[in-house]
Structures are given as C-alpha cells and as structure tokens.
Scaffold this motif. Structure first.
Motif, PDB file in Angstrom:
ATOM      1  N   VAL A  42     -17.155  37.791 -50.220  1.00  0.00           N
ATOM      2  CA  VAL A  42     -17.370  37.462 -51.627  1.00  0.00           C
ATOM      3  C   VAL A  42     -17.860  36.027 -51.775  1.00  0.00           C
ATOM      4  O   VAL A  42     -17.247  35.088 -51.256  1.00  0.00           O
ATOM      5  CB  VAL A  42     -16.069  37.668 -52.443  1.00  0.00           C
ATOM      6  CG1 VAL A  42     -16.271  37.283 -53.900  1.00  0.00           C
ATOM      7  CG2 VAL A  42     -15.590  39.112 -52.312  1.00  0.00           C
ATOM      8  N   ILE A  43     -18.971  35.890 -52.493  1.00  0.00           N
ATOM      9  CA  ILE A  43     -19.544  34.579 -52.788  1.00  0.00           C
ATOM     10  C   ILE A  43     -19.561  34.420 -54.300  1.00  0.00           C
ATOM     11  O   ILE A  43     -20.273  35.133 -55.007  1.00  0.00           O
ATOM     12  CB  ILE A  43     -20.969  34.455 -52.211  1.00  0.00           C
ATOM     13  CG1 ILE A  43     -20.948  34.688 -50.701  1.00  0.00           C
ATOM     14  CG2 ILE A  43     -21.569  33.095 -52.570  1.00  0.00           C
ATOM     15  CD1 ILE A  43     -22.312  34.841 -50.073  1.00  0.00           C
ATOM     16  N   ALA A  44     -18.742  33.511 -54.792  1.00  0.00           N
ATOM     17  CA  ALA A  44     -18.653  33.258 -56.228  1.00  0.00           C
ATOM     18  C   ALA A  44     -19.673  32.202 -56.617  1.00  0.00           C
ATOM     19  O   ALA A  44     -19.781  31.166 -55.950  1.00  0.00           O
ATOM     20  CB  ALA A  44     -17.248  32.788 -56.592  1.00  0.00           C
ATOM     21  N   LEU A  45     -20.426  32.469 -57.676  1.00  0.00           N
ATOM     22  CA  LEU A  45     -21.309  31.446 -58.208  1.00  0.00           C
ATOM     23  C   LEU A  45     -20.464  30.536 -59.085  1.00  0.00           C
ATOM     24  O   LEU A  45     -19.873  30.977 -60.070  1.00  0.00           O
ATOM     25  CB  LEU A  45     -22.460  32.068 -59.000  1.00  0.00           C
ATOM     26  CG  LEU A  45     -23.687  32.421 -58.149  1.00  0.00           C
ATOM     27  CD1 LEU A  45     -23.375  33.452 -57.102  1.00  0.00           C
ATOM     28  CD2 LEU A  45     -24.838  32.834 -59.006  1.00  0.00           C
ATOM     29  N   ALA A  46     -20.373  29.287 -58.676  1.00  0.00           N
ATOM     30  CA  ALA A  46     -19.494  28.336 -59.362  1.00  0.00           C
ATOM     31  C   ALA A  46     -20.146  26.963 -59.324  1.00  0.00           C
ATOM     32  O   ALA A  46     -20.715  26.562 -58.304  1.00  0.00           O
ATOM     33  CB  ALA A  46     -18.124  28.291 -58.678  1.00  0.00           C
ATOM     34  N   ILE A  47     -20.046  26.258 -60.415  1.00  0.00           N
ATOM     35  CA  ILE A  47     -20.708  24.959 -60.526  1.00  0.00           C
ATOM     36  C   ILE A  47     -20.203  23.972 -59.473  1.00  0.00           C
ATOM     37  O   ILE A  47     -20.924  23.082 -59.049  1.00  0.00           O
ATOM     38  CB  ILE A  47     -20.580  24.401 -61.965  1.00  0.00           C
ATOM     39  CG1 ILE A  47     -21.680  23.404 -62.246  1.00  0.00           C
ATOM     40  CG2 ILE A  47     -19.204  23.831 -62.206  1.00  0.00           C
ATOM     41  CD1 ILE A  47     -21.929  23.144 -63.708  1.00  0.00           C
ATOM     42  N   ASN A  48     -18.967  24.179 -58.985  1.00  0.00           N
ATOM     43  CA  ASN A  48     -18.411  23.273 -57.979  1.00  0.00           C
ATOM     44  C   ASN A  48     -18.590  23.810 -56.555  1.00  0.00           C
ATOM     45  O   ASN A  48     -17.980  23.309 -55.623  1.00  0.00           O
ATOM     46  CB  ASN A  48     -16.937  22.984 -58.258  1.00  0.00           C
ATOM     47  CG  ASN A  48     -16.075  24.243 -58.187  1.00  0.00           C
ATOM     48  OD1 ASN A  48     -16.596  25.363 -58.118  1.00  0.00           O
ATOM     49  ND2 ASN A  48     -14.780  24.064 -58.204  1.00  0.00           N
ATOM     50  N   GLY A  49     -19.449  24.814 -56.384  1.00  0.00           N
ATOM     51  CA  GLY A  49     -19.722  25.343 -55.053  1.00  0.00           C
ATOM     52  C   GLY A  49     -20.697  24.459 -54.295  1.00  0.00           C
ATOM     53  O   GLY A  49     -21.201  23.468 -54.817  1.00  0.00           O
ATOM     54  N   HIS A  50     -20.942  24.827 -53.034  1.00  0.00           N
ATOM     55  CA  HIS A  50     -21.907  24.047 -52.262  1.00  0.00           C
ATOM     56  C   HIS A  50     -23.319  24.410 -52.728  1.00  0.00           C
ATOM     57  O   HIS A  50     -23.546  25.500 -53.237  1.00  0.00           O
ATOM     58  CB  HIS A  50     -21.713  24.238 -50.752  1.00  0.00           C
ATOM     59  CG  HIS A  50     -22.194  25.541 -50.217  1.00  0.00           C
ATOM     60  ND1 HIS A  50     -21.521  26.724 -50.388  1.00  0.00           N
ATOM     61  CD2 HIS A  50     -23.315  25.850 -49.508  1.00  0.00           C
ATOM     62  CE1 HIS A  50     -22.193  27.701 -49.814  1.00  0.00           C
ATOM     63  NE2 HIS A  50     -23.277  27.208 -49.274  1.00  0.00           N
ATOM     64  N   SER A  86     -19.612  33.771 -69.878  1.00  0.00           N
ATOM     65  CA  SER A  86     -19.997  32.486 -70.465  1.00  0.00           C
ATOM     66  C   SER A  86     -18.955  31.393 -70.237  1.00  0.00           C
ATOM     67  O   SER A  86     -19.283  30.212 -70.287  1.00  0.00           O
ATOM     68  CB  SER A  86     -20.277  32.648 -71.959  1.00  0.00           C
ATOM     69  OG  SER A  86     -19.122  33.121 -72.619  1.00  0.00           O
ATOM     70  N   LEU A  87     -17.705  31.777 -69.945  1.00  0.00           N
ATOM     71  CA  LEU A  87     -16.654  30.792 -69.694  1.00  0.00           C
ATOM     72  C   LEU A  87     -16.412  30.558 -68.208  1.00  0.00           C
ATOM     73  O   LEU A  87     -15.545  29.791 -67.831  1.00  0.00           O
ATOM     74  CB  LEU A  87     -15.350  31.232 -70.368  1.00  0.00           C
ATOM     75  CG  LEU A  87     -15.402  31.367 -71.887  1.00  0.00           C
ATOM     76  CD1 LEU A  87     -14.087  31.914 -72.423  1.00  0.00           C
ATOM     77  CD2 LEU A  87     -15.738  30.035 -72.542  1.00  0.00           C
ATOM     78  N   GLY A  88     -17.169  31.248 -67.367  1.00  0.00           N
ATOM     79  CA  GLY A  88     -16.997  31.082 -65.928  1.00  0.00           C
ATOM     80  C   GLY A  88     -16.060  32.125 -65.345  1.00  0.00           C
ATOM     81  O   GLY A  88     -15.763  33.139 -65.974  1.00  0.00           O
ATOM     82  N   LEU A  89     -15.599  31.849 -64.135  1.00  0.00           N
ATOM     83  CA  LEU A  89     -14.757  32.791 -63.394  1.00  0.00           C
ATOM     84  C   LEU A  89     -13.290  32.389 -63.456  1.00  0.00           C
ATOM     85  O   LEU A  89     -12.963  31.201 -63.515  1.00  0.00           O
ATOM     86  CB  LEU A  89     -15.203  32.851 -61.936  1.00  0.00           C
ATOM     87  CG  LEU A  89     -16.567  33.473 -61.682  1.00  0.00           C
ATOM     88  CD1 LEU A  89     -17.036  33.186 -60.262  1.00  0.00           C
ATOM     89  CD2 LEU A  89     -16.519  34.967 -61.956  1.00  0.00           C
ATOM     90  N   SER A  90     -12.429  33.368 -63.378  1.00  0.00           N
ATOM     91  CA  SER A  90     -10.985  33.107 -63.362  1.00  0.00           C
ATOM     92  C   SER A  90     -10.587  32.507 -62.016  1.00  0.00           C
ATOM     93  O   SER A  90     -11.279  32.666 -61.004  1.00  0.00           O
ATOM     94  CB  SER A  90     -10.210  34.409 -63.586  1.00  0.00           C
ATOM     95  OG  SER A  90     -10.354  35.276 -62.473  1.00  0.00           O
ATOM     96  N   ASP A  91      -9.438  31.846 -62.004  1.00  0.00           N
ATOM     97  CA  ASP A  91      -8.913  31.296 -60.761  1.00  0.00           C
ATOM     98  C   ASP A  91      -8.674  32.397 -59.737  1.00  0.00           C
ATOM     99  O   ASP A  91      -8.868  32.186 -58.540  1.00  0.00           O
ATOM    100  CB  ASP A  91      -7.603  30.538 -61.018  1.00  0.00           C
ATOM    101  CG  ASP A  91      -7.825  29.235 -61.769  1.00  0.00           C
ATOM    102  OD1 ASP A  91      -8.962  28.707 -61.755  1.00  0.00           O
ATOM    103  OD2 ASP A  91      -6.855  28.740 -62.374  1.00  0.00           O
ATOM    104  N   GLU A  92      -8.270  33.570 -60.198  1.00  0.00           N
ATOM    105  CA  GLU A  92      -8.005  34.685 -59.288  1.00  0.00           C
ATOM    106  C   GLU A  92      -9.278  35.118 -58.551  1.00  0.00           C
ATOM    107  O   GLU A  92      -9.237  35.409 -57.349  1.00  0.00           O
ATOM    108  CB  GLU A  92      -7.404  35.869 -60.056  1.00  0.00           C
ATOM    109  CG  GLU A  92      -6.018  35.614 -60.616  1.00  0.00           C
ATOM    110  CD  GLU A  92      -5.996  34.811 -61.932  1.00  0.00           C
ATOM    111  OE1 GLU A  92      -4.898  34.404 -62.353  1.00  0.00           O
ATOM    112  OE2 GLU A  92      -7.073  34.589 -62.529  1.00  0.00           O
ATOM    113  N   VAL A  93     -10.391  35.161 -59.260  1.00  0.00           N
ATOM    114  CA  VAL A  93     -11.659  35.519 -58.615  1.00  0.00           C
ATOM    115  C   VAL A  93     -12.084  34.407 -57.663  1.00  0.00           C
ATOM    116  O   VAL A  93     -12.504  34.668 -56.526  1.00  0.00           O
ATOM    117  CB  VAL A  93     -12.758  35.812 -59.658  1.00  0.00           C
ATOM    118  CG1 VAL A  93     -14.113  36.004 -58.984  1.00  0.00           C
ATOM    119  CG2 VAL A  93     -12.397  37.032 -60.491  1.00  0.00           C
ATOM    120  N   LEU A  94     -11.970  33.167 -58.099  1.00  0.00           N
ATOM    121  CA  LEU A  94     -12.343  32.042 -57.237  1.00  0.00           C
ATOM    122  C   LEU A  94     -11.472  32.008 -55.983  1.00  0.00           C
ATOM    123  O   LEU A  94     -11.961  31.715 -54.887  1.00  0.00           O
ATOM    124  CB  LEU A  94     -12.246  30.724 -58.003  1.00  0.00           C
ATOM    125  CG  LEU A  94     -13.273  30.542 -59.117  1.00  0.00           C
ATOM    126  CD1 LEU A  94     -12.953  29.308 -59.957  1.00  0.00           C
ATOM    127  CD2 LEU A  94     -14.686  30.465 -58.558  1.00  0.00           C
TER     128      LEU A  94
END
Length: 159
Positions: free
Chosen positions: A73-81, A110-118
């Motif tokens: 699983v690769i989460a798209l997250a603003i704080n990712g590499h 629109s609010l991003g991903l939950s901590d559980e998904v991250l």
C-alpha cells in the motif's frame, strides 16, 4: 503487476474522466489496472476538527475494506517522499523485483487520509508540497505511472 488506485469520491468533471480514461487505456499495455471508488462524506461548512477527524475515519474505514494483507500500500500524502519521475520508475521496478505483485495507491478525500490508513500504508508518496484536488490527483498519479513504465522500458515519452 496489478495496480489498484483506491480513492475516495467519484469524478464529476468530464475533462478529468476523459484524462483518467486515456491514461488507464495506455497503462493497459504495462499492468492490470483497477480503479476503485468509495463514497465520500459531506463536509459541513466550518466543520470542527472533531468532525473532520470523524469524516476521515469513516472514509478510511471504507478504504481499508478493500486492502488485503498481502497488498503493498502506497498512500498519497503531502508528507510522503517526493521522488522525481525516474526515481519513481526505479521504485516500481524494485517493488516488482521484490515480488510485490499488487500495488495499491490510496488517494484520500478532500480532508486527506485517516491515521488508520496512513498506518497501514507501506510507503507514503507525495507529488508536491502544494495541495491538489483529490480528483485531479487520480489523473496525475495515472500519468506518472504511465511515465514510469515508459522510462523503465526505455521507451520515448515527452519531457
């Protein structure tokens, strides 16, 4: 290789649906692509932090239902590499060599991903420190995946 793009919400804009369809078609030469959408939650105007957290949790529960134990699983997250396109291509090649046969890219609402998904994610990927609409990110992700496969195979592609 199978790639699943797991995302919150439907694409309403025709131009985005057309672009997504075009890159999905192009990717068919390189991988088995699946796009799964889960319902998004309506966010009230001036939602409190607690309401926003609950919306992320609800959407996250919906996303997690589609993720299997063996998925990478690769989460798209603003704080990712933030790799460049060549680095992303090399990462996908490396994952393939390591036997990761199913990659799941997760795009939140629109609010991003939950901590559980991250927390479930094996990796976090960012395309920029800027914020993009999550609907647009689907097309950007598909374009970069297509570019990665072309780079990996030494095939020409515009720069």
């Amino acid at each position: 290789m199978k790639i699943t793009v797991l995302t919150v919400g439907k694409i309403k804009e025709k131009y985005l649906r057309d672009g997504i369809a075009e890159y999905a078609k192009r990717l068919g030469r390189y991988c088995r692509l699946e796009i799964l959408e889960v319902a998004d939650e309506k966010t009230p105007d001036q939602a409190s932090a607690a309401q926003e957290a609950q919306i992320r949790r609800t959407e996250g529960e919906r996303l997690l239902r589609y993720i299997k134990d063996g998925d990478y699983v690769i989460a798209l997250a603003i704080n990712g590499h933030m790799p460049d396109s060549v680095e992303l291509s090399k990462e996908l090649d490396r994952l393939g060599v390591q036997g990761k046969g199913h990659l799941v890219f997760v795009i939140g609402g629109s609010l991003g991903l939950s901590d559980e998904v991250l927390d479930r994610a094996d990796d976090r990927l960012s395309f920029s420190k800027m914020t993009f609409p999550h609907q647009l990110m689907r097309m950007i992700l598909l374009e970069q995946l297509y570019r990665s496969f072309r780079i990996s195979r030494g095939e020409p592609y515009h720069k």
